[in-house]
Enzyme design. Structure first.
Site, short mmCIF file in Angstrom:
data_model
loop_
_atom_site.label_atom_id
_atom_site.label_comp_id
_atom_site.label_asym_id
_atom_site.label_seq_id
_atom_site.Cartn_x
_atom_site.Cartn_y
_atom_site.Cartn_z
N PHE A 119 52.04 38.27 49.86
CA PHE A 119 51.66 39.69 49.95
C PHE A 119 51.68 40.38 48.60
O PHE A 119 51.79 41.61 48.53
CB PHE A 119 52.57 40.44 50.93
N GLU A 169 43.02 41.45 51.56
CA GLU A 169 43.69 42.75 51.45
C GLU A 169 42.99 43.89 52.18
O GLU A 169 43.63 44.82 52.65
CB GLU A 169 43.84 43.10 49.95
MO1 MOS Z 1 47.70 40.60 46.46
S1 MOS Z 1 48.82 42.28 46.35
O1 MOS Z 1 46.66 40.75 45.20
O2 MOS Z 1 48.70 39.30 46.81
#
Ligand code: MOS
Length: 741
Positions: free
Chosen positions: A238, A705
Site C-alpha cells: 500500500f 490506486e
Molecule cells: Mo503506491 S502508494 O504508489 O504503493
C-alpha cells in the site's frame, strides 16, 4: 464501446487465475521473514518512549548479560551509517533520510535508539525491554491543527482565482481534513540480512528491490554491486514498503558487525512509529460558480504534517489542476512539522485525500445550486488539461459517470435530505469522480526461450500482491505464442535487469514495452539460428524472409502452420537457451504532449438507522476508465480492494497521536479500525476499456490506486444525503451524525 478486440487465443484481457495462487494457498510461497539460515540471530529494536528530546543515558549492561544475548548495538557501536544522497529520479530514494542511530536527538516516538540481538526472538525481545534509556524530554508537537511551517508553494495557477471568488455570488469556503493513516498490511516490515564479506544479501519486504539495494548500499557505505535485495512475495505494501525503513539498515549493519545472519521483524506497534504513514491533511477549498453551475473559481490550499527532518509532501492538488474546467484556479501547498515519524506514500498519495476535499466541495456546491451533483460535473468537464494546457490522451470520465449512474439507478434519486427510505432505513446516495496518474517507470527485462519449449521473463520488479507474476506471464505468453503454463516469471531480485518500483500503479504499463522489445530481440536471434543450422528446414534461407508467429518459426510467404516450433530450432542448433533484453523509458522526464490519466466514478448507497445510530455502506458501483485491463480477474480485485480501503478511510481509519508523549495511541489492530468483511457489501466494479496506446501497445494503464480515489467523498456525500450532516473531517464518526439529532 470497448474498443480493443482480442485475438481469441491471446491471454491478454483474459480473467486468468494467479499463477502464484497455489504457492500462496499451500503455504509454499516464501515471504521475507520465512527465510532462515544456520547461526541466524534475532534482532529487536528499542524504540524511544519520548517524541522530542535527547538521549541522556543509554544503559545496556543488564540487557547484555541476559540469556542468549549476543550484543546490544546503538549509536556508539553500530559503526558508521550514511545518509542517502538527494535524489530526484527515484533511483535511490528514501522518505526517511536520517540513517538509524545518527545522533542522540529524538524527533518522534518510537525512533529506534538501540537494537538487542540474541539467539531467539524471545531473548532479544526481553533484552530490548531491559535496555535502560533516560532522556532529556521536551514537550512534543503532535498538534493536529496545522499551520504552515514552510513557505507556501504555488503548485498551479491560472487566471485570477481570488478576484473571481470575491466577485462571485455563489460560493463556498470550507476546510476539510483527513487524518494520519497507517498502512496496516498483513505482513509486518521484515529484514533478513546475510553479510558474507564483502557482500550483503538482504531479504526485504519492499515494493522496490532495485531502489532498496541502491539506498542500502549508500547507507552501508558500499557499492551497489555488493548488495543484493530479494523480495519474492509481499503480504502487501500500500505504499508503506516503497522506500526502506530504518529496520533494514539496522539488520544489515548488525549482520556486518556480528558476521551472522540477522532476522529483524518489527512489531505491529512499531509499524505505527517508524515505517511511514499517510500524513494528516488540512485542505481549504474555495470554489464559486455562476447560476448555471459553471465554475468561476477554484482555490485549493493544502497543508500536511511531516516529520521534523523530512519534507514529505502529500500532493493533494494532484487532480485539482486538470479535473474540471475552470478559468481561475490556484493550488498551494505547505508543510507543518511535527514530532511524528516520516510520512510516506499511501495508496493514491495526494489524489486520495485531495479528492476527498474537492469532490466533497463539488457536492456542497451542487446542493447550493440545487443541481444534481452529477450534472454539475458534466457541465464542468474540460476539453483539455487546463493545468498544463495540453490535450487529454484518453479521458472518459463522463462515460464513467453515465455508466455508473445507469448501473446504480441514480435517476431515481430524490435529492431531498433523508427522503429516501427502505425497510425502515434512511438511504443516502452519493457519488464522486476519481482520477490517478498514468505513467511509466524505466524498465528492463530479459526474455529467454529454452530448449524444453518453455520461456522465461525476468526483471527486477516485484509482485506486491497485485498480480505482476500473472500479468507478465500473460504478456510473454502473448508475445511468444505459448500457453501460460509454459512461461516462467522471475521477479524480486535486484540482480535481475532493473525493473520498476511497485509504486504509482505503473508496473504493468512500464513492463509491457520492455517485454515486447526483449521478445523481438530473442525472436531475431531465433530466426538467425533457424537459418544457420545446417541440415534443418530453413537452412540457408535469408533471415529477412523469415518470421515468427503463433509460436512458429516460418517463412513469411508460408502460413505459420507450415513452420517449426522454437523448441525444435533450439534443439536442432544445440542451443540450451536464447536470450533477448529489452528496455523502455519513463514518461516522467519528457515534457508531456498529452495528458495521461485514468478516471473513474463511484456511486455509494449508505443506510442510516437513526434509532440506533448505525451507518453502513450498503451498495457500491464503481466504474473505471484505465484502458485495457490485461487481467480482469486480478484487475477487479484491485478495485474491490481499494474500495474496501475506501470504506475504511471514510468510516474508520485514523492514527491518533497522544499529545503529552506524542505516541500513536491506537497502534494495534484492536484500536486502529480497518474495514472488515462485515463492513463491505457486494461491490459492483466495471471497466470501460477505451483503446489508447500512449503508454504501450495493449493500452494498459494502472489500476492499483485509482479505486480508492474519490471513494471517501462519495461516501460523505451519501451520508449528507441521508442525514443532512456534512462531515468534512474524516473519518465519519457516529458522533458527527448524532450532533444534530
Ligand atoms: Mo503506491 S502508494 O504508489 O504503493
Amino acid at each position: 464501446m470497448p474498443a480493443t478486440k482480442d485475438k481469441s487465443n491471446s491471454p491478454i484481457g483474459r480473467a486468468t487465475k494467479r499463477i502464484d495462487g497455489p504457492l500462496k494457498v499451500t503455504g509454499s510461497a516464501i515471504y521475507t521473514s520465512d527465510h532462515n539460515f544456520p547461526g541466524m540471530l534475532y534482532a529487536v529494536p528499542v524504540g524511544a518512549t519520548i517524541a522530542n528530546g535527547t538521549i541522556a543515558k543509554l544503559d545496556t549492561k543488564e540487557a547484555e548479560k541476559m540469556p542468549g544475548v549476543k550484543a546490544v548495538f546503538h549509536r556508539a557501536n553500530i559503526g558508521q551509517l550514511f545518509r542517502v544522497a538527494p535524489n530526484s529520479d527515484f533511483s535511490a530514494f528514501s522518505d526517511e533520510d536520517r540513517p538509524p542511530f545518527d545522533d542522540d536527538i529524538i524527533r518522534y516516538y518510537g525512533q529506534y535508539v538501540a537494537v538487542a540481538v540474541a539467539e531467539t526472538f524471545e531473548q532479544a525481545t526481553a533484552a530490548a525491554e531491559a535496555v535502560k534509556v533516560t532522556y532529556n524530554e521536551k514537550k512534543p508537537n503532535v498538534e493536529t491543527l496545522l499551520s504552515a511551517d514552510s513557505k507556501v508553494h504555488v503548485e498551479s495557477e491560472r487566471g485570477d482565482a481570488q478576484k473571481a471568488f470575491d466577485d462571485a455570488g455563489l460560493k463556498l469556503d470550507v476546510t476539510y481534513t483527513t487524518p494520519a493513516e497507517t498502512h496496516n498490511v498483513i505482513e509486518l516490515h521484515s529484514s533478513v540480512a546475510v553479510f558474507d564479506d564483502p557482500n550483503f544479501t538482504l531479504y526485504e519486504t519492499t515494493q522496490g528491490v532495485v531502489n532498496h539495494r541502491n539506498v542500502l548500499a549508500q547507507v552501508l557505505g558500499v557499492e551497489p554491486e555488493n548488495v543484493k535485495v530479494i523480495s519474492k512475495f509481499l503480504g502487501s505494501g500500500f505504499g508503506g514498503k516503497i522506500t526502506p525503513w530504518p529496520q533494514s539498515a539496522i539488520a544489515a549493519a548488525v549482520s556486518r558487525k556480528l558476521r551472522k545472519p540477522i532476522k529483524l521483524v518489527i512489531s505491529r506497534k512499531m509499524t505505527f512509529h517508524a515505517a511511514g504513514h499517510r500524513p494528516r491533511t488540512q485542505q481549504r477549498v474555495r470554489i464559486s460558480a455562476d447560476e448555471k453551475g459553471k465554475l468561476t473559481s477554484l482555490q485549493h490550499d493544502y497543508l500536511n504534517h511531516t516529520a521534523i527532518l523530512d519534507d514529505f509532501k502529500e500532493n493533494c492538488g494532484e487532480c485539482t489542476k486538470y479535473l474540471y474546467s475552470c478559468a481561475n484556479l490556484r493550488v498551494t501547498s505547505a508543510l507543518a512539522k511535527r514530532n511524528i515519524g516520516t510520512p510516506t506514500s499511501m495508496r493514491g498519495p495526494g489524489a486520495v485525500p485531495g479528492l476527498f476535499a474537492t469532490e466533497s466541495a463539488l457536492d456542497e456546491l451542487a446542493i447550493k445550486l440545487k443541481m444534481d451533483p452529477l450534472q454539475l460535473r458534466i457541465i464542468n468537464e474540460p476539453e483539455k488539461d487546463e493545468g498544463i494546457n495540453i490535450p487529454f490522451a484518453s479521458r472518459h470520465l463522463i462515460e464513467c459517470y453515465k455508466a455508473g449512474a445507469d448501473k446504480f439507478g441514480w435517476a431515481k434519486r430524490d435529492p431531498r435530505v433523508g427522503s429516501m427510505k427502505r425497510d425502515g432505513l434512511t438511504l443516502g446516495w452519493g457519488m464522486a469522480g476519481a482520477s490517478w496518474i498514468a505513467e511509466r517507470w524505466p524498465a528492463e527485462v530479459a526474455v529467454e526461450l529454452r530448449n524444453d519449449g518453455t520461456a522465461k521473463v525476468s526483471t527486477g520488479t516485484q509482485d506486491i500482491g497485485t498480480g505482476t507474476y500473472t500479468v507478465l506471464a500473460q504478456v510473454l505468453a502473448d508475445k511468444v505464442g505459448l500457453s501460460m503454463d509454459k512461461v516462467e516469471v522471475v521477479l524480486g531480485d535486484s540482480s535481475l535487469p532493473p525493473g520498476p518500483l511497485s509504486g504509482g500503479s505503473m508496473v504493468t504499463a512500464s513492463l509491457i514495452p520492455a517485454v515486447s522489445k526483449a521478445a523481438e530481440k530473442v525472436i531475431g536471434t531465433l530466426l538467425a539460428a533457424a537459418v544457420k543450422t545446417p541440415g534443418e528446414k530453413y537452412f540457408g534461407v535469408e533471415q529477412k524472409d523469415m518470421t515468427y508467429t503463433e509460436g512458429k518459426v516460418h517463412k513469411k510467404d508460408e502460413p505459420a502452420s507450415a513452420g517449426i516450433s522454437f523448441q525444435k530450432v533450439l534443439n536442432a542448433g544445440n542451443f540450451k537457451f536464447l536470450t533477448g533484453k529489452g528496455s523502455s523509458s519513463t514518461t516522467f522526464t519528457a515534457k508531456p504532449k498529452v495528458s495521461m490519466h485514468s478516471y473513474g466514478a463511484h456511486f455509494v448507497e449508505v443506510t442510516w438507522q437513526e434509532e440506533i445510530a448505525r451507518l453502513r455502506v450498503n451498495r457500491v458501483v464503481t466504474v473505471i476508465d484505465a484502458g485495457k485491463i490485461i487481467n480482469p480477474k486480478a484487475g477487479r480485485n484491485q478495485i474491490e480492494g481499494a474500495v474496501v480501503m475506501g470504506i475504511g478511510m471514510a468510516l474508520f481509519e485514523h492514527t491518533h497521536y497522544e499529545p503529552s508523549k506524542g505516541a500513536p495511541l491506537n497502534s494495534n489492530f484492536a484500536d486502529y479500525i480497518v474495514a472488515v468483511n462485515a463492513d463491505v457489501p457486494a461491490l459492483d466494479v466495471h471497466f470501460l476499456e477505451f483503446e489508447n496506446t500512449e503508454l504501450n501497445e495493449y493500452g494498459a494503464r494502472g489500476i492499483g490506486e485509482i479505486g480508492l480515489a474519490g471513494f471517501a467523498a462519495a461516501t460523505a456525500n451519501a451520508v449528507y444525503h441521508a442525514t443532512g450532516v456534512r462531515v468534512r473531517n474524516l473519518p465519519i464518526k457516529i458522533e458527527d451524525l448524532l450532533a444534530t439529532t
